[in-house]
Design an enzyme around this catalytic site. Structure first.
Site, mmCIF file in Angstrom:
data_model
loop_
_atom_site.group_PDB
_atom_site.id
_atom_site.type_symbol
_atom_site.label_atom_id
_atom_site.label_comp_id
_atom_site.label_asym_id
_atom_site.label_seq_id
_atom_site.Cartn_x
_atom_site.Cartn_y
_atom_site.Cartn_z
ATOM 1 N N LYS A 119 -24.812 -49.547 -17.053
ATOM 2 C CA LYS A 119 -23.163 -49.331 -17.006
ATOM 3 C C LYS A 119 -22.225 -49.868 -17.582
ATOM 4 C CE LYS A 119 -19.170 -48.251 -13.119
ATOM 5 N NZ LYS A 119 -19.262 -47.890 -11.396
ATOM 6 N N SER A 154 -16.932 -43.541 -10.341
ATOM 7 C CA SER A 154 -16.239 -44.152 -11.593
ATOM 8 C C SER A 154 -18.196 -44.568 -12.883
ATOM 9 C CB SER A 154 -16.034 -46.022 -11.834
ATOM 10 O OG SER A 154 -17.225 -46.502 -11.456
ATOM 11 N N SER A 192 -19.340 -45.074 -5.805
ATOM 12 C CA SER A 192 -19.089 -44.560 -7.299
ATOM 13 C C SER A 192 -20.812 -44.627 -8.226
ATOM 14 C CB SER A 192 -18.668 -46.162 -8.805
ATOM 15 O OG SER A 192 -17.423 -46.146 -8.662
#
Lengths: 474, 478, 104
Positions: B74, B149, B173
């Site tokens: 990420k 997210s 997330s």
């Protein structure tokens, strides 16, 4: 006397003497190339997290102890949020809710009158980076960012600018002696802010507070408070009102200058620092720190007075920590301590200053010092002699006895030589001899002077005097 | 059949026997990434470096099960020399000068980072649509969001580009996009994985975790990235453990609490039905299922708003255009440098949250809101402690609906929080939470079950999840 | 409960967060920020909890770091990422008015 009563409070920041910064392991140093003492933590890089330097906590405990503070056993850090270019994360990690020390005091001596200056709290926090202002831009050096600080806040209990000065002197002495900080105001490792308000009587509410920021020396703290008192008195006399404000002391103008008027209370949006879990201070930690606290200045001065030192000498020795530490090794030895103190503060200090040395950098061991003091006490060495052999005393390792022998001094302590000189002087000055015998004490001083003159001062005066007396009294 | 589609143990054997090389896997990964380019899973690809690294590894023995395997990270985790943006304009050209702790571990295991995945800006959002680089798409239906997210991580694993991706989870997330994309996603116990090098959103809630297609692979990655790190004071000192050790073991006799709030009318019927079906499977296997009432679960979102926005307002203050990152250059004073830089380079969601966060901490508000939130937060934790005295797990759905449309409106500022209503309580209490896919909706979109464990009981959660994985056989679904 | 913040309230929070806002944005934020504030207002209706707080779900207390120095950055690396620099210094527009930070 002024018709107003001042109420003064002092906030002091001192930089702690650690190897590394408070929340990172980069070097805590001064005077290095710009931005050479930083890592990603000090620069507030994204993703970085603080760690907590053990030595900072130890020095915090130490400072709290010598400032007679209570020590908080479970504490946290808080974030103080404000935007400023010297503040790399745009928040400062500090202790707002749980300062490490609280409810302490420092005792000052104002012309023989003892007074306690109460300490509200002392907390640990990080320093900001250093800004240099140019005409067209401001330059940032992050070497100082993250240097550990303690901030010490007094209660508003200081009554005169003189007390403020005495408090700061005392604080500086305590923190310097315990190795908490260098306390160099000129390098910024000790910084003081003062706030002051005036009122007519103790029963009146406190007057409008003015804060004077970042004063560069202890004497300027006193001076700026005096100037500020005068300024406020004048305004109050005229019935003028003024707003709570922040000023700074301009040493060129020799007066305080307005920085900003406080509109509303600062909004620092404090909240608990989630990246630093609770810090526990154990008995064990406190005890092991306490063991490292040396004899404090007040105790030293007391000890020195007990040993017969003059007040001024006692004070002077304590002013120089390395001399005082040295002197402390001799407290129990069988010497004349007054002579020792005179020697340290006189010829030895002069030598050390001239050669920019500390006493521990010389060859004058404790044993040799004791020998030297004894040779002076029994008058084997005169002050003139001492000046001649001092460099050997400070730089060589042979005993004082040997130095005396190898110098010309040993000849002059040779009594037969002295007798010869004295005999000559007695026969050359019959008038003085008869004056002496008729009871004129001044005559022997004249004869002694002649002896000294003849030997170019190289004779041990005590020995010479005793021989002279013997011969005259025959 | 691609090598990457084989079970991980087989791939590892092939590498050990030098029948395949890491470069074969890297090529497969980039072929797939290229094919799925339109899904916008990545912000930055690391192709050149990945190929170089794969070739270097040809002379190295495959000494661990993860050796030579491609992984996606990420884009809020620091990768030295590889652009890291947190999907924000303010870091659009930022090249880190150090590695996050998890990235160090990936490199030490000789895994190969293929790129940095798309996400909501600074992980603030629930659909990855707040990304400066545009939203990733859901591989199950390209008109749908992949969640947020960690949307890009979900997209790339679900589309088969790589076997694993790292996500981060502040208020769901990892788990929520895993649910929307049919993945196993683990948010470990707070303190299990070092946050060193993770761009902080809300420090007391953030935790990194793995996203994979199956339980075993997930546990392997947690094995890799967990462990104490002295650079993160909140990192737990618990000894390292093997999270795969209970996988496949018998689950009978386990006790599950299902809070009534998790099955209330905030959840769509379709999702509820699928969860009920799954609970029946567990019951049949000898698991005791009890419906319970838990206090404060319905307050968790509001507490989260206060705590997460408050911390974020402080954590994001450092993005000021001075030491790194984007900066507006024609300003004449420092105030303008701040306000113009932050106005230009932060997106809408981020601005809203840090303004509200600043407000919630200012003056008296800190007492009225923030301290109260911390106080109730403590009681949420106590409420979970109470349940875990009697039960092994707390279970419910991960999300209230399946993934919604990419073009659904974004003008409701509460929406992104409400999407995570079921997963947020876990972050508040610092507990581990796992999404396990349990079936598909009528629209053929994945539905996930949320398994909440007690602190540091991830191994047991994998045990339960592995049972469901075997029973439901979801993986063949897409 | 009013459904909008005042313009001044929006300007105040924008100042706290150091974000410049246009007239259009102010109007939008008057509504949006108020909605979020209405959300969080609900915590004031919660009852029954005790006084203890949880700052973060910490597993341990802080372990202190030994006071030993580690690697530092080359000053060139420090300024490399900075939008503006002069020599080894990071540069910002001249800071006027105040000589020192408020904080320390």
């Amino acid at each position: 006397m002024s018709k107003y009563i001042p109420t003064i409070g002092i906030e002091v920041h001192v930089e702690l003497k650690t190897n590394t910064k408070i929340f990172s392991n980069s070097v805590n140093g001064y005077g290095q190339m710009a931005n050479s003492l930083t890592n990603v933590i000090d620069l507030g890089y994204p993703g970085t997290l603080p760690t907590l330097n053990e030595e900072v906590i130890n020095l915090g405990i130490k400072a709290a102890t010598v400032l007679n503070c209570k020590i908080r056993r479970e504490m946290n850090f808080d974030r103080k949020n404000y935007f400023y270019p010297d503040n790399p994360k745009n928040f400062q990690i500090t202790q707002n809710a749980t300062p490490i020390g609280y409810d302490g005091y420092v005792e000052i001596d104002d012309n023989g009158e003892k007074k306690k200056i109460y300490i509200e709290e002392m907390h640990i926090e990080e320093d900001t980076c250093k800004s240099t202002h140019r005409a067209d831009k401001t330059l940032l050096d992050f070497n100082r960012a993250g240097v550990p600080l303690i901030e010490i806040v007094t209660k508003p209990c200081i009554s005169t600018p003189e007390e403020a000065k005495l408090y700061l002197e005392k604080l500086k002495e305590l923190l310097f002696y315990t190795d908490v900080s260098d306390c160099k105001m000129e390098e910024g490792s000790m910084r003081a802010d003062a706030n002051i308000s005036l009122r007519k009587s103790e029963s009146d509410p406190l007057g409008t507070k003015v804060e004077i920021k970042n004063i560069g020396s202890i004497s300027n703290v006193k001076l700026s408070l005096e100037k500020e008192m005068a300024r406020q008195e004048e305004m109050l006399d005229k019935g003028e009102e003024f707003k709570e404000q922040t000023r700074r002391f301009d040493s060129k103008l020799n007066d305080t200058v307005l920085m900003r008027v406080k509109e509303t209370g600062n909004d620092y949006r404090y909240f608990p620092e989630p990246d630093i879990p609770t810090v526990i201070i154990t008995d064990e930690m406190i005890n092991s720190v306490k063991k490292t606290i040396p004899m404090l200045p007040d105790e030293r001065r007391e000890k020195y007075l007990e040993l017969g030192l003059s007040e001024i000498n006692a004070k002077k020795i304590v002013q120089n920590r390395s001399l005082s530490d040295y002197f402390n090794c001799l407290l129990d030895s069988n010497i004349n301590h007054q002579t020792g103190a005179n020697l340290l503060l006189g010829d030895i200090s002069e030598y050390l200053n001239k050669h920019e040395k500390s006493i521990t950098d010389t060859t004058l061991t404790k044993e040799r010092f004791i020998e030297l003091v004894n040779k002076i006490t029994d008058k084997t060495i005169s002050s003139k002699n001492l000046k001649d052999i001092l460099s050997k005393v400070m730089e060589e390792t042979s005993s004082i006895e040997e130095i005396i022998k190898s110098s010309n001094i040993s000849n002059i302590t040779d009594t037969s030589k002295i007798e010869e000189v004295i005999d000559n002087i007695i026969s050359a000055n019959p008038e003085s001899v008869s004056d002496y015998k008729n009871g004129h004490d001044r005559a022997i001083k004249f004869l002694m002077g002649q002896v000294m003159k003849e030997t170019h001062g190289g004779v041990n005066p005590a020995i010479a005097m005793s021989i002279l007396k013997d011969k005259l009294d025959k | 059949m691609r090598y990457l589609d084989k079970p991980i143990k087989e791939i590892n054997d092939l590498l050990k026997e030098k029948k395949i090389k890491p470069i074969d896997l890297v090529n497969e990964a980039f072929d797939s990434i290229e094919k799925n380019k339109n899904l916008n899973a990545y912000i930055t690809l690391n192709k050149e470096e990945a190929i170089k690294r794969a070739k270097e590894l040809e002379d190295v023995d495959a000494d661990n099960i993860l050796f030579g395997l491609p992984i996606a990270v990420k884009d809020n985790m620091m990768t030295e020399g590889l652009r890291t943006t947190a999907a924000s304009g303010i870091l659009k050209d930022f090249v880190p000068i150090y590695d996050a702790a998890v990235v160090e571990k990936i490199k030490e295991a000789n895994m190969i980072i293929v790129g940095k995945t798309n996400m909501d800006e600074f992980a603030m959002g629930s659909s990855s649509r707040t990304s400066y680089f545009g939203a990733p798409k859901n591989p199950w239906n390209n008109d749908k969001i992949s969640g947020g997210s960690s949307g890009g991580s979900a997209t790339t694993v679900a589309s088969g580009d790589v076997l694993f991706a790292l996500g981060s989870d502040t208020g769901g997330s990892i788990r929520q996009p895993s649910s929307y994309c049919g993945l196993v996603g683990m948010k470990p116990t707070y303190g299990t994985v070092s946050r060193w090098g993770l761009i902080a959103f809300a420090s007391s809630l953030d935790q990194i975790g793995p996203m994979t297609k199956n339980v075993y692979n997930n546990a392997l990655i947690l094995n890799l990235i967990s462990g104490h790190d002295s650079r993160d004071l909140t990192s737990s000192k618990k000894e390292k453990e093997d999270y795969t050790r209970l996988i496949g073991k018998d689950i009978s006799g386990m006790k599950v609490a299902v809070p009534n709030y998790f099955m209330s009318d905030i959840v769509s019927d379709e999702v509820k039905e699928k969860i009920e079906d799954t609970l029946k499977i567990l019951e049949k296997a000898g698991v005791q299922i009890d419906r319970v009432d838990m206090k404060y679960l319905d307050n968790a979102v509001n507490l989260y708003q206060i705590i997460a926005m408050g911390e974020a307002s402080s954590n994001l203050a450092r993005f000021d255009g001075i030491r790194y990152g984007s900066s507006v250059d024609d300003t004449t004073n420092i105030y303008e440098l701040y306000t113009k830089t932050r106005a230009k380079y932060f997106g809408e969601e981020v601005k809203r949250r840090i303004m509200v966060g600043s407000y919630l901490l200012s003056g008296e508000n800190a007492k009225i809101y923030y301290n109260k939130a911390l106080s109730i937060r403590d009681d949420i934790k106590k409420e979970f402690d109470r349940i875990f005295k009697e039960y092994d797990f707390v279970i419910g759905p991960t999300t209230v609906t399946t993934a919604y449309n990419l073009d659904d409106p974004m003008d409701d500022p509460s929406k992104s929080f409400m999407d995570d209503v079921l997963v947020i309580p876990v972050n508040m209490a610092g507990l581990p939470g796992l999404n396990i896919p349990v079936g598909l909706s009528k629209e053929k979109m994945p539905i996930g079950m949320h398994i909440i464990g007690n602190r540091f009981e991830e191994a047991k959660m994998y045990q339960l999840a592995s049972f469901l994985e075997k029973e439901i056989n979801f993986e063949g679904g897409m | 409960m009013k459904d909008k913040l005042t313009k001044e309230e929006v300007l105040h929070v924008a100042d706290l967060a150091r974000i410049e806002v246009t007239e259009e944005e102010i109007e939008k934020y008057q509504v949006q920020l108020k909605q979020l504030l209405n959300d969080v207002e609900k915590v004031n209706d919660v009852v029954g909890y005790d006084d203890e707080i949880m700052v973060a779900p910490w597993d341990d207390n802080t372990t202190l770091r030994e006071d030993v120095s580690g690697e530092m950055l080359d000053p060139k690396k420090v300024v490399e990422n900075a939008p503006n620099h002069t020599g080894n210094y990071i540069a910002v527009p001249v800071v006027i008015g105040e000589n020192e930070s408020e904080g320390a």
